[in-house]
Design an enzyme around this catalytic site. Structure first.
Site, PDB file in Angstrom:
ATOM      1  N   SER A 171      27.362  34.720 -63.812  1.00  0.00           N
ATOM      2  CA  SER A 171      26.626  33.581 -64.349  1.00  0.00           C
ATOM      3  C   SER A 171      25.590  34.030 -65.362  1.00  0.00           C
ATOM      4  CB  SER A 171      25.922  32.832 -63.219  1.00  0.00           C
ATOM      5  OG  SER A 171      25.119  31.811 -63.763  1.00  0.00           O
ATOM      6  N   LYS A 226      30.456  31.083 -57.009  1.00  0.00           N
ATOM      7  CA  LYS A 226      30.144  30.795 -58.419  1.00  0.00           C
ATOM      8  C   LYS A 226      30.414  29.322 -58.733  1.00  0.00           C
ATOM      9  CE  LYS A 226      29.213  31.419 -62.827  1.00  0.00           C
ATOM     10  NZ  LYS A 226      30.048  30.785 -63.737  1.00  0.00           N
ATOM     11  N   HIS A 265      27.595  27.351 -57.295  1.00  0.00           N
ATOM     12  CA  HIS A 265      26.452  27.602 -58.188  1.00  0.00           C
ATOM     13  C   HIS A 265      26.525  26.643 -59.382  1.00  0.00           C
ATOM     14  CE1 HIS A 265      25.104  29.255 -62.032  1.00  0.00           C
ATOM     15  NE2 HIS A 265      24.084  29.774 -61.371  1.00  0.00           N
ATOM     16  N   ASN A 266      27.692  26.565 -60.010  1.00  0.00           N
ATOM     17  CA  ASN A 266      27.840  25.680 -61.177  1.00  0.00           C
ATOM     18  C   ASN A 266      27.677  24.222 -60.777  1.00  0.00           C
ATOM     19  OD1 ASN A 266      28.562  28.122 -62.354  1.00  0.00           O
ATOM     20  ND2 ASN A 266      30.090  27.180 -63.673  1.00  0.00           N
ATOM     21  N   GLU A 313      24.159  23.492 -60.493  1.00  0.00           N
ATOM     22  CA  GLU A 313      23.653  23.395 -61.875  1.00  0.00           C
ATOM     23  C   GLU A 313      23.885  21.975 -62.429  1.00  0.00           C
ATOM     24  OE1 GLU A 313      25.180  26.637 -64.375  1.00  0.00           O
ATOM     25  OE2 GLU A 313      25.534  25.157 -65.944  1.00  0.00           O
TER      26      GLU A 313
HETATM   27  P1  NBP Z   1      37.274  32.564 -73.782  1.00  0.00           P
HETATM   28  O1  NBP Z   1      37.327  31.789 -72.531  1.00  0.00           O
HETATM   29  O2  NBP Z   1      37.108  31.825 -75.067  1.00  0.00           O
HETATM   30  O3  NBP Z   1      38.622  33.453 -73.880  1.00  0.00           O
HETATM   31  C1  NBP Z   1      38.926  34.202 -75.028  1.00  0.00           C
HETATM   32  C2  NBP Z   1      39.562  35.521 -74.656  1.00  0.00           C
HETATM   33  O4  NBP Z   1      40.757  35.318 -73.886  1.00  0.00           O
HETATM   34  C3  NBP Z   1      39.972  36.305 -75.892  1.00  0.00           C
HETATM   35  O5  NBP Z   1      39.693  37.666 -75.654  1.00  0.00           O
HETATM   36  C4  NBP Z   1      41.461  36.028 -75.962  1.00  0.00           C
HETATM   37  O6  NBP Z   1      42.177  37.024 -76.657  1.00  0.00           O
HETATM   38  C5  NBP Z   1      41.801  36.082 -74.503  1.00  0.00           C
HETATM   39  N1  NBP Z   1      43.139  35.548 -74.186  1.00  0.00           N
HETATM   40  C6  NBP Z   1      43.612  34.278 -74.216  1.00  0.00           C
HETATM   41 BR1  NBP Z   1      42.667  32.831 -74.769  1.00  0.00          BR
HETATM   42  N2  NBP Z   1      44.871  34.177 -73.814  1.00  0.00           N
HETATM   43  C7  NBP Z   1      45.265  35.428 -73.534  1.00  0.00           C
HETATM   44  C8  NBP Z   1      46.471  35.989 -73.076  1.00  0.00           C
HETATM   45  N3  NBP Z   1      47.534  35.217 -72.799  1.00  0.00           N
HETATM   46  N4  NBP Z   1      46.530  37.314 -72.889  1.00  0.00           N
HETATM   47  C9  NBP Z   1      45.458  38.089 -73.162  1.00  0.00           C
HETATM   48  N5  NBP Z   1      44.280  37.628 -73.578  1.00  0.00           N
HETATM   49  C10 NBP Z   1      44.172  36.306 -73.765  1.00  0.00           C
HETATM   50  O7  NBP Z   1      36.156  33.707 -73.698  1.00  0.00           O
HETATM   51  P2  NBP Z   1      34.645  33.650 -73.147  1.00  0.00           P
HETATM   52  O8  NBP Z   1      33.920  32.438 -73.610  1.00  0.00           O
HETATM   53  O9  NBP Z   1      34.084  34.992 -73.413  1.00  0.00           O
HETATM   54  O10 NBP Z   1      34.818  33.475 -71.561  1.00  0.00           O
HETATM   55  C11 NBP Z   1      35.543  34.390 -70.760  1.00  0.00           C
HETATM   56  C12 NBP Z   1      35.503  33.935 -69.315  1.00  0.00           C
HETATM   57  O11 NBP Z   1      34.144  33.922 -68.885  1.00  0.00           O
HETATM   58  C13 NBP Z   1      36.029  32.519 -69.066  1.00  0.00           C
HETATM   59  O12 NBP Z   1      36.650  32.473 -67.811  1.00  0.00           O
HETATM   60  C14 NBP Z   1      34.780  31.689 -69.038  1.00  0.00           C
HETATM   61  O13 NBP Z   1      34.942  30.482 -68.304  1.00  0.00           O
HETATM   62  C15 NBP Z   1      33.823  32.650 -68.353  1.00  0.00           C
HETATM   63  N6  NBP Z   1      32.412  32.379 -68.589  1.00  0.00           N
HETATM   64  C16 NBP Z   1      31.972  32.019 -69.829  1.00  0.00           C
HETATM   65  C17 NBP Z   1      30.618  31.774 -70.045  1.00  0.00           C
HETATM   66  C18 NBP Z   1      30.117  31.409 -71.404  1.00  0.00           C
HETATM   67  O14 NBP Z   1      28.900  31.155 -71.524  1.00  0.00           O
HETATM   68  N7  NBP Z   1      30.951  31.390 -72.441  1.00  0.00           N
HETATM   69  C19 NBP Z   1      29.735  31.904 -68.989  1.00  0.00           C
HETATM   70  C20 NBP Z   1      30.178  32.292 -67.755  1.00  0.00           C
HETATM   71  C21 NBP Z   1      31.545  32.524 -67.568  1.00  0.00           C
HETATM   72  P3  NBP Z   1      42.474  36.840 -78.234  1.00  0.00           P
HETATM   73  O15 NBP Z   1      41.258  37.339 -78.933  1.00  0.00           O
HETATM   74  O16 NBP Z   1      43.659  37.692 -78.458  1.00  0.00           O
HETATM   75  O17 NBP Z   1      42.725  35.386 -78.485  1.00  0.00           O
END
Ligand code: NBP
Length: 476
Positions: A128, A182, A185-186, A189
């Site tokens: 988180s 988690k 937690h959300n 939130e």
């Molecule tokens: P995203 O959720 O936007 O995912 C993008 C990533 O997933 C890229 O690296 C992309 O690779 C990869 N990907 C996808 Br889409 N399909 C794929 C596949 N079939 N095989 C391999 N790679 C694949 O990224 P994020 O916002 O960094 O979030 C990551 C995780 O963390 C999620 O589960 C999210 O819910 C969680 N999270 C996010 C936050 C936040 O604030 N953003 C907070 C807490 C948790 P590519 O570059 O090749 O397209």
């Protein structure tokens, strides 16, 4: 030299987690499906620590010391399965796959079983704190085998947020327990944010205050019982002036709230478990109602009701709203923790609920002073059914309840929707009733469906022969 750990998925969360690890001295191998992102990552951050940039999964796997520890930080859902499918054949028995995204806990249970069949270890860990947290210290909720946690504990506790010398990371439980916690937690939130929005609505439309004035009030509230990250940023967001119009920014933001699903999952799970979770669930519904924008516009000229406006002493009203917000927040947390307790019992997770409050004190969105009180409550009463029953919270709500009731009355009289304030109060009033009205529900169910009822003065189940002679018979 081989890397201690690997991160695949270099969007914002994965990139920041990898940087956090490297900055703390752990050599990290990095990989992304689209190689250009890896190249960019190495160009931008390569000199922050001991990174090994890799282009193929094979190269990535070969760069890691064994047993391998691989953090998967890709989009939740199918992409996680896709990555596991590609990784599994390249790994050796005992290697550890760590899904650090927002996966739904039943998926985590399924993936853990899939990996176990292949001799691999699987961990689902909740992270988180958004991108900021991932880079500088998130709250980490690791689930999976205890011995697998032992292999990554040093790294996870080093990168986690730290409050009073204690890392915001502890082993949560087996299987999907980490992602479950988690999720809750959300959900909490969602409730916290909805309560803040209701307070803002009342301060705007009943107290007649402007956004910057309300911002100042939140800033003041942040030094009392309510002290928390969300109250702090509410003050900042309300104080922000829109560059284009010169108006408060919130006044030009469309009033439709989006969601990614974790609040909904929490509410659905509460229904499945049979836990009354009114605060979080109302918060989810409030977001869905906000999205009926066209319908609301039409209804606003059709459906009658009072027009809110101040009729009260403003300072008293502001203080009442503060107390109502606090009491409702206590109820929302009591409900969320009761749900985790029920899930722990249903799944044999043996969750340490006090420790959950402890690891939420830093790094995450719901970080707050108040969590210390929850930790203390479970330390002194490990088998506590409901947080409202420990003296600290019993008194907090008792002291706030007159104000809370006044706010619910005022909002109702003036026609301001306060689903979370009022449902929390109804929960409180329902929970403290020794005898509620469900006796009648049972009577009705027996009438139309012969569903039987229990008697206050006898064991067993009974049925009244409503459509026959009206006599009561024992049911088996
Ligand atoms: P995203 O959720 O936007 O995912 C993008 C990533 O997933 C890229 O690296 C992309 O690779 C990869 N990907 C996808 Br889409 N399909 C794929 C596949 N079939 N095989 C391999 N790679 C694949 O990224 P994020 O916002 O960094 O979030 C990551 C995780 O963390 C999620 O589960 C999210 O819910 C969680 N999270 C996010 C936050 C936040 O604030 N953003 C907070 C807490 C948790 P590519 O570059 O090749 O397209």
């Amino acid at each position: 030299e081989k890397s201690r750990i690997g991160v695949t998925g270099l969007a914002v969360m994965g990139a920041n987690l990898a940087r956090n690890m490297a900055r703390r001295g752990f050599p990290v191998a990095v990989h992304n499906r689209t190689t250009s992102k890896t190249t960019e990552f190495m160009k931008d951050y390569g000199d922050e620590g001991a990174f090994t940039g890799t282009e193929s999964l094979q190269e990535f796997v070969d760069a890691l010391e064994t047993p391998r520890k691989i953090v998967v930080m890709v989009k939740a859902g199918k992409p996680v399965d896709a990555v596991i499918d590609e990784l599994a054949p390249l790994l050796d028995s005992g290697d550890i796959i760590i899904d650090a995204g927002n996966s739904h806990f039943p998926d985590t249970d399924r993936r853990a079983a899939y990996c176990e069949e292949r001799g691999l270890r699987f961990m689902g860990i909740g992270v988180s704190g958004g991108e900021e947290g991932a880079l500088n210290g998130p709250s980490i909720m690791p689930g999976g085998p205890q011995e697998a946690y032992g292999e990554v504990e040093e790294i996870l506790t080093a990168i986690a947020a730290n409050v009073d010398g204690t890392p915001c990371c502890t082993h949560v439980g087996p299987g999907g327990a980490g992602h479950y916690v988690k999720m809750v937690h959300n959900g909490i939130e969602y409730a916290d944010i909805q309560l803040i929005a209701e307070a803002y609505d009342l301060l705007t439309h009943v107290a007649g205050l402007s956004a910057p004035e309300i911002g100042t009030i939140f800033e003041e509230w942040n030094s009392g019982d309510l002290e928390s990250f969300l109250i702090e940023i509410t003050g900042i967001v309300l104080a922000k002036t829109d560059e284009k119009t010169g108006k408060p920014l919130v006044d030009v933001i469309v009033d439709q709230a989006e969601q990614k699903g974790t609040g909904r999952w929490t509410a659905i799970d509460a229904l499945d478990l049979g836990v009354p979770l009114t605060g979080i669930t109302e918060a989810v519904f409030a977001r869905t109602l906000s999205n009926l924008r066209d319908e609301r516009r039409e209804a606003s000229t059709t459906l009658g009701g009072p027009t809110p406006g101040s009729g009260k002493n403003r300072d008293e009203l502001v203080e009442d709203i503060r107390q109502a917000l606090y009491a409702s927040k206590v109820v929302a947390y009591a409900q969320g923790f009761a749900q985790m307790r029920a899930a722990s019992q249903a799944n044999d997770w043996d969750l340490d609920l006090g420790a959950m409050a402890r690891i939420w004190r830093g790094g995450c969105i719901i970080r707050a002073q108040f969590l210390n009180r929850i930790t203390e409550a479970y330390e002194s009463h490990p088998d506590l059914d409901n947080l409202l029953m420990v003296p600290y919270f019993t008194e907090a709500v008792a002291n706030a309840q007159d104000a809370w009731r006044r706010v619910v009355v005022t909002a109702t009289e003036q026609g301001v929707a306060i689903p979370a304030f009022s449902s929390s109060l109804s929960y409180y009033d329902g929970y403290r009733r020794e005898r509620g009205p469900a006796n009648l529900i049972q009577g009705l169910r027996d009438y139309f469906g012969a569903h039987t009822y229990a008697r206050t003065d006898a064991d067993g189940k009974f049925h009244t022969r409503w459509s026959q002679d009206g006599s009561e018979v024992a049911a088996d």
